[in-house]
Design a protein around this motif. Structure first.
Motif, PDB file in Angstrom:
ATOM      1  N   GLY A 199      -2.707   5.659   8.331  1.00 25.24           N
ATOM      2  CA  GLY A 199      -2.655   5.609   9.783  1.00 25.24           C
ATOM      3  C   GLY A 199      -1.311   5.163  10.319  1.00 25.24           C
ATOM      4  N   GLN A 200      -0.329   5.003   9.441  1.00 27.78           N
ATOM      5  CA  GLN A 200       1.021   4.621   9.855  1.00 27.78           C
ATOM      6  C   GLN A 200       1.818   5.886  10.145  1.00 27.78           C
ATOM      7  OE1 GLN A 200       2.907   2.087   6.910  1.00 27.78           O
ATOM      8  NE2 GLN A 200       0.942   1.182   6.349  1.00 27.78           N
ATOM      9  N   GLU A 234       1.313  12.463   3.361  1.00 24.73           N
ATOM     10  CA  GLU A 234      -0.062  12.148   2.946  1.00 24.73           C
ATOM     11  C   GLU A 234      -0.348  10.657   3.117  1.00 24.73           C
ATOM     12  OE1 GLU A 234      -0.979  15.355  -0.571  1.00 24.73           O
ATOM     13  OE2 GLU A 234       0.449  13.763  -0.988  1.00 24.73           O
ATOM     14  N   THR A 235       0.624   9.840   2.758  1.00 26.87           N
ATOM     15  CA  THR A 235       0.464   8.398   2.889  1.00 26.87           C
ATOM     16  C   THR A 235       0.319   8.020   4.360  1.00 26.87           C
ATOM     17  OG1 THR A 235       1.704   8.025   0.860  1.00 26.87           O
ATOM     18  CG2 THR A 235       1.546   6.165   2.387  1.00 26.87           C
ATOM     19  N   GLU A 253       0.829  -1.209   0.000  1.00 26.52           N
ATOM     20  CA  GLU A 253       0.000   0.000   0.000  1.00 26.52           C
ATOM     21  C   GLU A 253       0.864   1.261   0.000  1.00 26.52           C
ATOM     22  OE1 GLU A 253      -3.821   1.881   2.358  1.00 26.52           O
ATOM     23  OE2 GLU A 253      -2.539   0.464   3.428  1.00 26.52           O
ATOM     24  N   CYS A 254       1.911   1.283   0.806  1.00 25.55           N
ATOM     25  CA  CYS A 254       2.797   2.452   0.852  1.00 25.55           C
ATOM     26  C   CYS A 254       3.494   2.666  -0.487  1.00 25.55           C
ATOM     27  CB  CYS A 254       3.826   2.298   1.969  1.00 25.55           C
ATOM     28  SG  CYS A 254       3.119   2.447   3.629  1.00 25.55           S
ATOM     29  N   VAL A 293       5.994   4.432   7.329  1.00 22.25           N
ATOM     30  CA  VAL A 293       5.771   4.502   5.880  1.00 22.25           C
ATOM     31  C   VAL A 293       7.109   4.370   5.154  1.00 22.25           C
ATOM     32  CG1 VAL A 293       5.070   6.011   3.975  1.00 22.25           C
ATOM     33  CG2 VAL A 293       3.616   5.817   6.006  1.00 22.25           C
ATOM     34  N   LYS A 294       8.113   5.118   5.611  1.00 28.23           N
ATOM     35  CA  LYS A 294       9.446   5.056   4.980  1.00 28.23           C
ATOM     36  C   LYS A 294      10.050   3.668   5.094  1.00 28.23           C
ATOM     37  CE  LYS A 294      10.568   9.936   5.749  1.00 28.23           C
ATOM     38  NZ  LYS A 294      11.466  10.861   6.482  1.00 28.23           N
ATOM     39  N   ILE A 295       9.911   3.062   6.263  1.00 28.16           N
ATOM     40  CA  ILE A 295      10.440   1.707   6.463  1.00 28.16           C
ATOM     41  C   ILE A 295       9.723   0.723   5.551  1.00 28.16           C
ATOM     42  CG2 ILE A 295      10.511  -0.211   8.128  1.00 28.16           C
ATOM     43  CD1 ILE A 295      11.040   1.959  10.302  1.00 28.16           C
TER      44      ILE A 295
END
Length: 177
Positions: free
Chosen positions: A148-149, A142-143, A128-129, A154-156
């Motif tokens: 909700g992360q 935004e992601t 998804e990311c 998100v980066k990881i």
């Protein structure tokens, strides 16, 4: 940017703060470009963005600080999108002759299918990311809000997901070679 932050910028603009108004218009330009890029042909996206920014400027006095900013912005953008669709419908078109070469989209379809298969092998959060940031063009921030992360997560997820995709492609190339 959050709806409430845009609302605060608009309230400052209504009070005459030109610096915050320019900031708001700059951020709305980015959002509108993404909005129209998903809905209109590329050649008319910037025109739709500019028309919408002008409408926002003309209608800024109608924004009610007691109500959410997002629906107000969305309504204006939607009306401008519909206006553009109507204009497209009225545009004269000429039938294409048989001698015009057309591009084969087979490679793009195959690539999209393979990409979907590869993403299906990832953990859902990673896939998804990657879809949101790398394919759809959302920012990490935004992601983070959409999923909700945390921003770090998100980066990881993107980093680990891309590493797993790279490994999967290398393993397949090795198996084929």
């Amino acid at each position: 940017m959050a709806d409430s932050e845009w609302a605060e910028l608009m309230m400052a603009a209504q009070a005459g703060d030109s610096v915050r108004y320019r900031r708001l218009l700059g951020e709305l330009h980015i959002w509108l470009k993404r909005y129209f890029s998903r809905r209109l042909p590329p050649a008319i996206v910037e025109d739709a963005v500019q028309d919408t920014l002008i409408a926002i400027h003309d209608k800024r006095h109608t924004f009610d600080p007691g109500r959410p900013f997002g629906p107000w912005l969305g309504a204006i953008a939607r009306y401008k999108w519909i206006d553009r669709l109507r204009a497209l419908k009225r545009m004269a078109t000429e039938p294409l002759g048989e001698d015009i070469a057309t591009q084969d989209h087979g490679a793009a379809v195959i690539s999209a299918t393979i990409l979907n298969q590869l993403l299906a092998e990832l953990k859902p959060a990673q896939a998804e990311c990657i879809r949101l940031v790398k394919i759809h063009g959302y920012s990490v921030e935004e992601t983070s809000r959409r999923t909700g992360q945390s921003i770090s997560l998100v980066k990881i997820n993107i980093h680990r997901g891309l590493a797993r995709l790279t490994l999967a492609v290398q393993n397949q190339a090795y198996a084929d070679g």
